[in-house]
Write a protein that holds these residues in place. Structure first.
Motif, PDB file in Angstrom:
ATOM      1  N   ARG A 276      -7.868   6.557  -6.868  1.00 16.05           N
ATOM      2  CA  ARG A 276      -6.889   7.741  -7.386  1.00 16.05           C
ATOM      3  C   ARG A 276      -6.263   8.520  -6.332  1.00 16.05           C
ATOM      4  NH1 ARG A 276     -10.192  11.513 -11.605  1.00 16.05           N
ATOM      5  NH2 ARG A 276     -11.733  10.836 -10.269  1.00 16.05           N
ATOM      6  N   ALA A 277      -4.981   8.786  -6.596  1.00 15.19           N
ATOM      7  CA  ALA A 277      -4.149   9.524  -5.766  1.00 15.19           C
ATOM      8  C   ALA A 277      -4.401  10.840  -5.613  1.00 15.19           C
ATOM      9  CB  ALA A 277      -2.793   9.191  -5.590  1.00 15.19           C
ATOM     10  N   ARG A 278      -5.393  11.250  -4.692  1.00 12.91           N
ATOM     11  CA  ARG A 278      -5.761  12.519  -4.261  1.00 12.91           C
ATOM     12  C   ARG A 278      -5.780  12.888  -3.081  1.00 12.91           C
ATOM     13  NH1 ARG A 278     -11.303  12.597  -7.170  1.00 12.91           N
ATOM     14  NH2 ARG A 278     -11.321  10.593  -6.515  1.00 12.91           N
TER      15      ARG A 278
ATOM     16  N   ILE B 282      -9.804  -3.188   4.298  1.00 19.65           N
ATOM     17  CA  ILE B 282      -8.603  -2.472   4.729  1.00 19.65           C
ATOM     18  C   ILE B 282      -8.584  -1.268   3.846  1.00 19.65           C
ATOM     19  CG2 ILE B 282      -6.129  -2.801   4.308  1.00 19.65           C
ATOM     20  CD1 ILE B 282      -6.477  -5.820   4.975  1.00 19.65           C
ATOM     21  N   LEU B 283      -8.895  -1.331   2.710  1.00 20.96           N
ATOM     22  CA  LEU B 283      -8.980  -0.083   1.687  1.00 20.96           C
ATOM     23  C   LEU B 283      -9.866   1.037   2.338  1.00 20.96           C
ATOM     24  CD1 LEU B 283      -8.715  -1.703  -1.684  1.00 20.96           C
ATOM     25  CD2 LEU B 283      -6.880  -0.204  -0.839  1.00 20.96           C
TER      26      LEU B 283
ATOM     27  N   ASP C 175      -1.124   4.770  -6.690  1.00 23.22           N
ATOM     28  CA  ASP C 175      -2.556   4.922  -6.316  1.00 23.22           C
ATOM     29  C   ASP C 175      -3.011   3.290  -6.047  1.00 23.22           C
ATOM     30  OD1 ASP C 175      -3.580   3.544  -8.809  1.00 23.22           O
ATOM     31  OD2 ASP C 175      -3.173   5.256  -9.813  1.00 23.22           O
ATOM     32  N   GLN C 176      -4.420   3.352  -5.812  1.00 21.29           N
ATOM     33  CA  GLN C 176      -5.037   1.982  -5.145  1.00 21.29           C
ATOM     34  C   GLN C 176      -6.097   1.709  -6.285  1.00 21.29           C
ATOM     35  OE1 GLN C 176      -4.870   4.843  -2.942  1.00 21.29           O
ATOM     36  NE2 GLN C 176      -2.818   3.976  -2.498  1.00 21.29           N
TER      37      GLN C 176
ATOM     38  N   LEU D 121       0.698  -1.378  -0.118  1.00 27.20           N
ATOM     39  CA  LEU D 121      -0.020   0.088   0.007  1.00 27.20           C
ATOM     40  C   LEU D 121       0.747   1.385   0.141  1.00 27.20           C
ATOM     41  CD1 LEU D 121      -2.981  -0.519   2.249  1.00 27.20           C
ATOM     42  CD2 LEU D 121      -3.308  -0.125  -0.112  1.00 27.20           C
ATOM     43  N   GLN D 122       2.010   1.197   0.998  1.00 26.31           N
ATOM     44  CA  GLN D 122       2.744   2.619   1.138  1.00 26.31           C
ATOM     45  C   GLN D 122       3.302   2.834  -0.239  1.00 26.31           C
ATOM     46  OE1 GLN D 122       2.518   3.538   4.348  1.00 26.31           O
ATOM     47  NE2 GLN D 122       2.726   5.507   3.492  1.00 26.31           N
TER      48      GLN D 122
END
Length: 397
Positions: free
Chosen positions: A391-393, A320-321, A278-279, A273-274
């Motif tokens: 998305r990484a926001r 978890i997400l 993005d996820q 995750l780290q």
């Protein structure tokens, strides 16, 4: 020399704090999941219908929705550590009341359990963001692993424990109080080591902005759909399996198997995750795997252990997400506290209708086909939502 001693103390405090967090996390699902395998004897004791029995899983979720928005403000006033300790004491009391043996106590104790868990649900992500800001995703996976593993074991041993003790379901259901009792004892040093204030948890300005942020609503929706499906399965999977011909002990074991399967994504996601940019892909794949498990239960029920395992893995990853998104999508700890309260309020309000609604669908249709199809469709909706929320926001960036 003084600096070295301070570093050792700081390290010891961090380790003690982590152990306390993990033990607290282990107490946050087991009191609810232990009820599923014992639901039939509980129904028989009080002559409860399907909807009334589903309410026993729904009530904690309503409590999550009602209590969650206030948790950050209470912690700001009295301190994170003290409020978390109070939540553990309240949880022990709720479990004891639920097992008192009357219908009134059953429902009141269930509400108290939900209220206590709601407070800890909100404050643990904020605590991680405050004290371990560089390790939020990894430690979120760790505490989710503790939560899922304890929940699975509680389900798996509920029926065998009931049979071994020979004292009826209240004793088996009450034994789960050992988890928050151990957590409360381990949490005692935190009351001495930490200050009574928690200045990062004021919610005035950031709280208002979080409720206006579309990304915050996406986090809440992903959490809500996850919990709708997950808690419906926690409430009804043993009944589904028993109606298909499994014994109560086997159904309880598979109920635990489903939840223990959720521990595997925690182990896999911890190192990933780290480092993920993005996820999106995992936010899509997790509910897709759960949908496959639900379709498999419908099409080939003889392979129930495989389908239950697939469903549990998918829901475990999605859970978890959902928890990690609070830290990953917030720009700072203050916003994380507000987002945690807001997302859990909206998310669990949506989730609260799950067990009762699924029980109603079963009662009106006379089979588990329609409820399973509805849950599979919701998993597919989660796949689409995952591509956006993953998305990484950042909120408040």
């Amino acid at each position: 020399m003084h600096s070295s001693t301070s570093q050792v103390r700081s390290s010891q405090h961090s380790v003690l704090l982590l152990i306390g967090i993990l033990c607290t996390a282990a107490s946050l699902r087991a009191p609810i999941t232990a009820l599923g395998p014992l639901l039939e004897p509980v129904r028989a004791s009080f002559a409860l219908g399907a909807s009334a029995a589903g309410l026993l899983t729904t009530l904690p979720l309503f409590a999550f929705a009602v209590v969650s928005p206030f948790a950050a403000g209470v912690a700001h006033r009295f301190g994170l550590e003290r409020v978390l300790f109070a939540a553990l004491v309240l949880l022990i009391a709720g479990i004891a009341v639920r097992s008192a043996g009357t219908t009134f106590a059953l429902y009141v104790g269930t509400c108290v359990i939900g209220s206590a868990i709601a407070v800890a649900n909100v404050l643990l992500p904020s605590l991680l963001k405050r004290d371990f800001p560089a390790h939020v995703a990894r430690l979120t996976a760790c505490y989710a692993l503790a939560m899922i593993t304890a929940a699975g074991l509680a389900s798996a041993v509920a029926v065998p424990l009931d049979q071994a003790l020979g004292a009826g379901w209240p004793t088996s259901l009450g034994s789960v109080a050992l988890l928050p009792l151990a957590a409360a004892i381990l949490w005692l040093p935190q009351l001495r080591l930490r200050t009574t204030s928690a200045p990062g948890l004021a919610t005035e300005a950031p709280g208002a902005s979080v409720w206006k942020a579309p990304l915050a609503w996406q986090v809440a929706a992903y959490l809500g759909l996850t919990c709708f499906i997950h808690f419906a399965a926690i409430a009804w999977l043993p009944s589904i399996l028993q109606e298909a011909g499994d014994s109560s002990a086997r159904a309880g074991a598979l109920h635990g198997w489903m939840q223990l399967a959720g521990a595997i994504p925690a182990l896999l996601l911890m190192p990933l995750l780290q480092r993920m940019p993005d996820q999106r892909w995992i936010s899509f794949a997790s509910p897709a795997l759960s949908a496959l498990g639900l379709v498999g239960l419908l099409a080939m029920p003889s392979l129930a252990p495989l389908w239950v395992f697939a469903f549990g893995m998918g829901m475990g990853a999605a859970l978890i997400l959902s928890l990690a998104f609070v830290g990953l999508r917030a720009a700072n700890q203050k916003i994380a506290a507000s987002l945690s309260g807001m997302s859990q309020c909206i998310g669990y309000l949506l989730a609260a209708v799950g067990p009762t609604f699924i029980g109603f669908l079963h009662g009106s249709s006379g089979s588990w086909t329609t409820p399973l199809v509805v849950c599979a469709v919701l998993c597919i909706a989660m796949c689409a939502l995952g591509l956006s929320v993953g998305r990484a926001r950042h909120i408040g960036a």
